[in-house]
Design a protein around this motif. Structure first.
Motif, PDB file in Angstrom:
ATOM      1  N   GLY A 228       0.847  -1.398   0.023  1.00  9.01           N
ATOM      2  CA  GLY A 228      -0.123  -0.063  -0.101  1.00  9.01           C
ATOM      3  C   GLY A 228       0.972   1.179   0.167  1.00  9.01           C
ATOM      4  N   PRO A 229       1.189   2.065  -0.991  1.00 12.59           N
ATOM      5  CA  PRO A 229       1.935   3.092  -1.128  1.00 12.59           C
ATOM      6  C   PRO A 229       1.480   4.425  -0.502  1.00 12.59           C
ATOM      7  CG  PRO A 229       1.915   1.822  -3.378  1.00 12.59           C
ATOM      8  CD  PRO A 229       0.665   1.366  -2.691  1.00 12.59           C
ATOM      9  N   LYS A 230       0.214   4.273   0.028  1.00 10.02           N
ATOM     10  CA  LYS A 230      -0.499   5.500   0.335  1.00 10.02           C
ATOM     11  C   LYS A 230       0.320   6.419   1.324  1.00 10.02           C
ATOM     12  CE  LYS A 230      -4.943   6.632   2.431  1.00 10.02           C
ATOM     13  NZ  LYS A 230      -4.689   7.630   3.641  1.00 10.02           N
ATOM     14  N   ALA A 248      -1.147   0.801  -8.331  1.00  6.18           N
ATOM     15  CA  ALA A 248      -2.637   1.512  -8.937  1.00  6.18           C
ATOM     16  C   ALA A 248      -1.849   2.918  -8.770  1.00  6.18           C
ATOM     17  CB  ALA A 248      -3.614   0.961  -8.027  1.00  6.18           C
ATOM     18  N   SER A 249      -2.820   3.809  -9.461  1.00  5.57           N
ATOM     19  CA  SER A 249      -2.636   5.271  -9.363  1.00  5.57           C
ATOM     20  C   SER A 249      -3.096   5.825  -7.957  1.00  5.57           C
ATOM     21  CB  SER A 249      -3.688   5.837 -10.497  1.00  5.57           C
ATOM     22  OG  SER A 249      -3.303   7.399 -10.350  1.00  5.57           O
ATOM     23  N   GLY A 261       3.236   6.786 -12.402  1.00  2.00           N
ATOM     24  CA  GLY A 261       3.296   5.525 -11.864  1.00  2.00           C
ATOM     25  C   GLY A 261       3.297   4.243 -12.776  1.00  2.00           C
ATOM     26  N   ALA A 262       3.416   3.271 -12.068  1.00  4.30           N
ATOM     27  CA  ALA A 262       3.654   1.751 -12.651  1.00  4.30           C
ATOM     28  C   ALA A 262       2.465   1.112 -12.244  1.00  4.30           C
ATOM     29  CB  ALA A 262       5.141   1.072 -12.168  1.00  4.30           C
ATOM     30  N   LYS A 297       0.965  -0.668 -17.331  1.00  7.49           N
ATOM     31  CA  LYS A 297       0.595   0.645 -17.854  1.00  7.49           C
ATOM     32  C   LYS A 297       1.086   1.949 -16.920  1.00  7.49           C
ATOM     33  CE  LYS A 297      -3.971   1.291 -15.985  1.00  7.49           C
ATOM     34  NZ  LYS A 297      -5.453   1.301 -16.314  1.00  7.49           N
ATOM     35  N   PRO A 298       1.269   2.801 -17.598  1.00  9.60           N
ATOM     36  CA  PRO A 298       2.105   3.901 -16.865  1.00  9.60           C
ATOM     37  C   PRO A 298       0.644   4.854 -16.272  1.00  9.60           C
ATOM     38  CG  PRO A 298       3.047   3.946 -19.050  1.00  9.60           C
ATOM     39  CD  PRO A 298       1.981   2.928 -19.227  1.00  9.60           C
TER      40      PRO A 298
END
Length: 368
Positions: A228-230, A248-249, A261-262, A297-298
Motif C-alpha cells: 500500500g503506497p498511500k 495502482a494510481s 506511476g507503474a 501501464k504507466p
C-alpha cells in the motif's frame, strides 16, 4: 497450448491467442464459473490489493462469472482455510491467491487436496515437473513501467537523489529497483538511488520513517514496492517531494506531487485463466506479459512533468511495446563494481535469468 515452463518463449504468442478469444462475444458463452480471489490486505489500499480488486470487479461484470472474495488474509495457514472454504462451500473452480507468500506451501498444499480446481498465483515461480498442473503463476513486466518512472524522476529531480522504499529484497523487487535506477541514470548518470527495505509488505510506520529519513538526506523523488503506497505518497507530498506511484494510481492522494506511476492491469491475466477454465483448455501454468500485452501501464503524467521528460519516456515506451528496447543489457555493473552483464549481451523480458535477480546495479545505495 499450455503456457508451461520451459516453453516460455511461446507464452506471449499463446497469451495473445487467449486474450483474443476472451475478447470475443462468444468467449464466455460456456458454463457459469465461480472464481475466488484472496487478498492479503484491504481491497482499497491504493496499491497491490486494490489493483487485484479492480480486476475482480471487472470479472464480476462478465456474464456467467461469479466472484467470491476475502480480504486481510495473512500469509499463514489462514489462506489455506480461505481457499478450502471457497472451493468446498462456494464451489469455486478457479482461485486467485494473490499475495507472494500464498504460493509455497499454502496454495500447493490445497491444490494437492482439490485436484479438480485450478489455482493461479500472482508472482510465484511455477516450474515444470515440480509443481502440480492445476497450479500456475502469473506476473507482469512492471519493471518496464518502473524504468519509465526512473526516466521521469531523472528529469524532475533537482538534488539528483531519488529514493526507493521496498518491502523485501526478492528478485521481483530488485528488478524494479534496478530498472528505476537505470531509467533515471539514462537521463543523468550522476543520479543515485537510496534504498530502504522495511522487512514486510505492509509496514506503515516504517514506511513513513523511511520516507522522512530519505527526505532529510535530500531525496526529492520517491517510488516504492510495498503493498500500500498511500503512506509513502502522502508523507513525501507533505515534505514537498515528488512521487512516482506503484500498483495502482495514487494521483488523487497527492495531485501536486504525483509525477506518474507503474500500474497493473490484472484483468488481462484473469481473463486468460477464466477463459481456459470455462472452455476446458489446459490450465496456463506460466503467464507473463508487459506493456505490449496489456499487463502493465504507466499512470497519467502529473501537471508538473516537463515536455522533455514526457517525450523521452514516451519514446522509450514505444520501443518497449515494439520489442526493440532491452532494460538489462551489458555492459552493466552492480553497486559493488562487479560486471553482471558483459558488453554485447542483453536479456529479454522472457529470460528466466531475470527472475533470479540477486544484485543491485551501479548507482544504488543499499545492500541486498
Amino acid at each position: 497450448m499450455n503456457l508451461a515452463f520451459p516453453n516460455r518463449r511461446d507464452t506471449l504468442k499463446t497469451l495473445a491467442a487467449l486474450g483474443a478469444a476472451a475478447s470475443s462475444p462468444l468467449a464466455f458463452a460456456q458454463k457459469t464459473i465461480t472464481v475466488g480471489v484472496i487478498y492479503v490486505g484491504p481491497r482499497d489500499d491504493y496499491g497491490y490489493n486494490q489493483a487485484h480488486a479492480e480486476a475482480a470487479a471487472m470479472l464480476k461484470k462478465m456474464a456467467g462469472v461469479k466472484v467470491v472474495e476475502e480480504e486481510n488474509v495473512p500469509e499463514t495457514a489462514a489462506v489455506q482455510r480461505s481457499m478450502t472454504g471457497m472451493i468446498a462451500q462456494d464451489g469455486a473452480e478457479l482461485v486467485f491467491p494473490t499475495s507472494f507468500g500464498y504460493f509455497d506451501p499454502h496454495m500447493l498444499a490445497v491444490a494437492g487436496k482439490f485436484d479438480k480446481a485450478r489455482f493461479a498465483h500472482c508472482g510465484g515461480m511455477w516450474t515444470e515437473g515440480k509443481h502440480p498442473k492445476n497450479t500456475a503463476s502469473f506476473f507482469g513486466y512492471i519493471d518496464e513501467c518502473q524504468y519509465l518512472n526512473g526516466v521521469i524522476a531523472g528529469h524532475m529531480s533537482k538534488s539528483k537523489k531519488i529514493g526507493f522504499i521496498a518491502a523485501k529484497p526478492i528478485p521481483q523487487v530488485l528488478r524494479n529497483i534496478n530498472a528505476f535506477t537505470m531509467g533515471a541514470r539514462s537521463v543523468d548518470p550522476s543520479i543515485t538511488t537510496n534504498v530502504i527495505f522495511t522487512g514486510d509488505w505492509s509496514m506503515p510506520v516504517k514506511e513513513a520513517e523511511a520516507t522522512n529519513s530519505m527526505a532529510d538526506q535530500g531525496v526529492d523523488v520517491f517510488t516504492m514496492h510495498v503493498d500500500g503506497p498511500k503512506v509513502i505518497v502522502e508523507t513525501a507530498a507533505k515534505r514537498g517531494k515528488m512521487v512516482c506511484g506503484y500498483h495502482a494510481s495514487q494521483a488523487k492522494l497527492a495531485p501536486q506531487a504525483y509525477l506518474t506511476g507503474a500500474e497493473w492491469n490484472w484483468l488481462t491475466a484473469y481473463t486468460a485463466f477464466v477463459e481456459a477454465a470455462r472452455s476446458g483448455k489446459p490450465h496456463p501454468n506460466f503467464v507473463r506479459g508487459g506493456l505490449k500485452e496489456g499487463f502493465v501501464k504507466p499512470s497519467a503524467y502529473g501537471p508538473m512533468v516537463t515536455d522533455a521528460a514526457k517525450k523521452q519516456a514516451d519514446g522509450i515506451k514505444a520501443q518497449m511495446v515494439a520489442g526493440s528496447f532491452d532494460i538489462f543489457k551489458g555492459p552493466l555493473k552492480d553497486n559493488k563494481g562487479a560486471t553482471i552483464i558483459p558488453a554485447g549481451k542483453a536479456f529479454k523480458q522472457t529470460d528466466l535469468e531475470l527472475e533470479k535477480m540477486n544484485y543491485l546495479v551501479e548507482g544504488v545505495q543499499g545492500t541486498v
